[in-house]
Design a protein around this motif. Sequence first.
Motif, short mmCIF file in Angstrom:
data_model
loop_
_atom_site.label_atom_id
_atom_site.label_comp_id
_atom_site.label_asym_id
_atom_site.label_seq_id
_atom_site.Cartn_x
_atom_site.Cartn_y
_atom_site.Cartn_z
N LEU A 1 0.73 -1.15 0.05
CA LEU A 1 0.15 -0.03 -0.07
C LEU A 1 0.87 1.34 0.25
N ILE A 2 0.62 2.25 -0.76
CA ILE A 2 1.13 3.43 -0.96
C ILE A 2 -0.05 4.20 -0.70
N LEU A 3 0.19 5.02 0.38
CA LEU A 3 -0.98 5.70 1.13
C LEU A 3 -0.83 7.27 1.05
N TYR A 4 -1.60 8.02 0.66
CA TYR A 4 -1.49 9.60 1.00
C TYR A 4 -2.51 9.72 1.93
N CYS A 5 -2.19 10.26 3.07
CA CYS A 5 -3.01 10.78 4.00
C CYS A 5 -2.31 11.76 4.83
N ASP A 6 -2.72 13.09 4.82
CA ASP A 6 -2.13 14.25 5.23
C ASP A 6 -2.91 14.28 6.75
N PRO A 7 -1.89 14.21 7.71
CA PRO A 7 -2.55 14.22 9.18
C PRO A 7 -3.06 15.55 9.68
N GLN A 8 -2.90 16.57 8.85
CA GLN A 8 -3.36 18.01 8.93
C GLN A 8 -4.82 17.73 8.62
N GLN A 9 -5.07 16.87 7.75
CA GLN A 9 -6.70 17.01 7.27
C GLN A 9 -7.41 15.79 7.98
N TRP B 1 3.62 5.31 3.96
CA TRP B 1 2.69 6.17 4.26
C TRP B 1 3.24 7.56 3.86
N CYS B 2 2.75 8.51 2.96
CA CYS B 2 2.96 9.66 2.48
C CYS B 2 2.16 10.55 3.31
N SER B 3 2.89 11.49 4.05
CA SER B 3 1.86 12.44 4.70
C SER B 3 1.76 13.78 4.11
N THR B 4 2.48 13.97 2.80
CA THR B 4 2.49 15.33 1.99
C THR B 4 2.33 14.80 0.57
N GLU B 5 1.75 15.81 -0.30
CA GLU B 5 1.56 15.34 -1.73
C GLU B 5 2.87 15.10 -2.39
N ASP B 6 3.84 15.91 -1.97
CA ASP B 6 5.24 15.57 -2.72
C ASP B 6 5.61 14.26 -2.43
N ASP B 7 5.46 13.80 -1.15
CA ASP B 7 6.21 12.33 -0.84
C ASP B 7 5.17 11.34 -1.67
N PHE B 8 3.86 11.60 -1.72
CA PHE B 8 3.05 10.72 -2.55
C PHE B 8 3.55 10.63 -4.16
N LEU B 9 3.76 11.93 -4.69
CA LEU B 9 4.08 11.81 -5.96
C LEU B 9 5.66 11.28 -6.22
N ASP B 10 6.39 11.25 -5.03
CA ASP B 10 7.91 10.90 -5.32
C ASP B 10 7.66 9.15 -5.29
N ALA B 11 6.63 8.76 -4.41
CA ALA B 11 6.53 7.36 -4.30
C ALA B 11 6.00 6.73 -5.61
N LEU B 12 4.89 7.51 -6.34
CA LEU B 12 4.42 7.08 -7.51
C LEU B 12 5.34 7.20 -8.62
N GLN B 13 6.48 8.18 -8.50
CA GLN B 13 7.36 8.36 -9.55
C GLN B 13 8.18 7.11 -9.50
N ARG B 14 8.62 6.78 -8.36
CA ARG B 14 9.59 5.38 -8.26
C ARG B 14 8.78 4.09 -8.44
N LEU B 15 7.60 4.13 -8.23
CA LEU B 15 6.84 2.95 -8.85
C LEU B 15 6.99 3.00 -10.53
N THR B 16 6.83 4.28 -10.97
CA THR B 16 6.84 4.04 -12.45
C THR B 16 8.22 3.79 -12.99
N ALA B 17 9.11 4.26 -12.40
CA ALA B 17 10.80 4.22 -12.69
C ALA B 17 10.94 2.48 -12.41
N ASP B 18 10.72 2.07 -11.10
CA ASP B 18 11.08 0.80 -10.73
C ASP B 18 10.44 -0.29 -10.69
#
Length: 195
Positions: free
Chosen positions: A96-104, A121-138
Amino acid sequence: TIGQDQRIEDTRRYLLQKRCLNLLGACDQLQVTFRPMSDTAKMLGTVLWIEKESQLNINVDTTSNMDNLLLNSDIVLADISSSTVWNETIAFQRPLILYCDPQQTPLMPHFKPDLELACCWCSTEDDFLDALQRLTADGKEYVSELGKVDTSDYLQRYVVHCNDGKSTERVNTFLKEISKKSQFAISKEGFNTTL
């Protein structure tokens, strides 16, 4: 999560979903299924956008049983604040790659470290996008890496709650109590329902 309510489309989530789906939908290695809630699918701008973006390789599925979707997926990406989806994904032993902002979406303090250990767990949009970029690359290598995460503590604490070998007995007792309180009857052959 501390509380969950039904949320309708918000611009920030829509823009994030578009960025993520553009990235994922352009990757030939991936078969992407976007799963909105069936009762909100016609209201979501993301669904309308996907339908108009024919060059993206994205399937919109509002009808498949969640169990079947999970069984047929190698990885799940979630931007939903409902821990039900998280728990089902982890219970089905899917990364699971999860985007969940603990502020929201406020999380209980003791839950945060357990969640971090159970998924990406990606707590920011940038972390989530980084994880997805890694998924597309690796691709498969990244999925395999995430699949090695030990989720047993998380499952015990938040999904099955107890690992004492008596879950069948507890379920049986629970169903018997329900049958006493309602018109729900249990027979030796299986379940008979009277509503």
